[in-house]
Motif scaffolding. Sequence first.
Motif, PDB file in Angstrom:
ATOM      1  N   LEU A 107      10.906   3.207  -6.576  1.00  0.00           N
ATOM      2  CA  LEU A 107      10.830   4.012  -5.358  1.00  0.00           C
ATOM      3  C   LEU A 107       9.741   5.077  -5.474  1.00  0.00           C
ATOM      4  N   GLU A 108       9.608   5.664  -6.648  1.00  0.00           N
ATOM      5  CA  GLU A 108       8.539   6.647  -6.865  1.00  0.00           C
ATOM      6  C   GLU A 108       7.171   5.982  -6.706  1.00  0.00           C
ATOM      7  N   LEU A 109       7.071   4.741  -7.133  1.00  0.00           N
ATOM      8  CA  LEU A 109       5.813   4.012  -6.996  1.00  0.00           C
ATOM      9  C   LEU A 109       5.516   3.715  -5.529  1.00  0.00           C
ATOM     10  N   LEU A 110       6.560   3.404  -4.758  1.00  0.00           N
ATOM     11  CA  LEU A 110       6.378   3.201  -3.317  1.00  0.00           C
ATOM     12  C   LEU A 110       5.900   4.486  -2.644  1.00  0.00           C
ATOM     13  N   ALA A 111       6.436   5.608  -3.074  1.00  0.00           N
ATOM     14  CA  ALA A 111       5.997   6.895  -2.518  1.00  0.00           C
ATOM     15  C   ALA A 111       4.536   7.154  -2.850  1.00  0.00           C
ATOM     16  N   ALA A 112       4.107   6.773  -4.046  1.00  0.00           N
ATOM     17  CA  ALA A 112       2.701   6.941  -4.424  1.00  0.00           C
ATOM     18  C   ALA A 112       1.796   6.070  -3.548  1.00  0.00           C
ATOM     19  N   VAL A 113       2.271   4.872  -3.213  1.00  0.00           N
ATOM     20  CA  VAL A 113       1.495   4.003  -2.315  1.00  0.00           C
ATOM     21  C   VAL A 113       1.352   4.646  -0.936  1.00  0.00           C
TER      22      VAL A 113
END
Length: 330
Positions: free
Chosen positions: A71-77
Motif C-alpha cells: 500500500l505504501e508503494l501504491l501511495a508512492a506511485v
Amino acid sequence: MDNFEIQRCIELRDFGVPARVQLHHYCDASSAAYGAVSYVRLVNQKGIPHCTFYMGKSRLAPIKPMTIPRLELLAAVVAVRLDSMLRREMRLEIHETIFWTDSMIVLQYINNTSKRFHTFVSNRVAIIHDGSLPSQWRHLDTASNPADDASQGLDAKQMLSCTRWKQGPDFLWRDESTWPTKQNVSSDLLNDDKEVKQVAKTCVVKAEAQGATVEKLLEKYSCWIRLKKAVAWILRFKTWLFDHRRMKTQACLTVHELRRAEQAIIGYLQRLHYGNELHALEDGGRICSKSSIYKLDPIVEDGMLKIGGRLQMAPLNDQAKHPLIVPTGM
C-alpha cells in the motif's frame, strides 16, 4: 465544511519574483486508505520561503487484503503521477522536485539495484523509476508527514483545525538546513523480504564429471549411426524439457535431428582435442605453428573447426567447401 478554505493563489503580490520553485510530494498508506499530497514551495530573492497547498489525492485500500508495504508503494506511485501531471499543467518553472515518505521499505525498493522483485512490486517500482530518480526520495517521520491525514482520514472539525494539511509540514517554512537529514538507504535489509525473488539453487556439474559422462556415452556405442541416434534422442528430450507445450513429438528421428546430433558429437570432440586452437580462432587470433592442424589453415564456422586454405575456392556445396576437422581415429 463551508468554513474550509484553501488559498488558490500561488504567487503572492508582496512576495516578489520567486528565485526558486520546488514541488514537494508526500505519500502515506494505512490498512484503510492511501494517498499523496503536493505543495509548491517558493523562495524569493531574499531567501524567504512560502508554501502553498496544491493538490491532494486519496484512495481507499483494495477490498482484498494487502500488506502495508504494498500500500505504501501504491501511495508512492500516486505521488509520482501527481508530479507528472502538475509539471505538465503548471506554468511556473519548476527547479526541483522532492518526494517524501515515512516508509523505509519503500525507499529500499526504490534504491535497490541488485534484487529482483515479484511482479506487483516490480511493476510499481518501474513506474516510480520512470517518473523520478532515487536521489529525489527522502525519509521523514510520520508526525511530520501531511499525507498521514489522507491515509488515516480527517473529519470536518479536524480539517478546519489541522494546519498541516493546508500549509504543509513546519520544516518547509524554514531553511533547508533544518530539514530531515537525507539517509543512506541500503538494500541489504531486503534479504528476508517476501517481495524479493529467491535465487534458484542450481546444481553445477563440474567439467570433469560432464566430460566423463560424454566419454562413457562414446565408449558405449561402437557404431557411428547408433551413437548419432542416441545423442539425437537426448537432444530431443532436452528440447522437450524446455518447451514441451509447443513441441510436437514424432515417432521417428528427423534428418535435422540427426545432423544436430552429429554436430554436437564432433563439436565436443573438437573442443576436447583442439580446444586451444578453437579458442584462439574465436578470439580473432592465430593458432600455434606447432599444432597438428596448422597446415589445414582452419577456420571457425557455426562454432566448429573446418578446413580453410585453397578448399575455400572450390565451387561445391558448403559441406565440401569447408570440410569438418575431426580427430584421428574417428
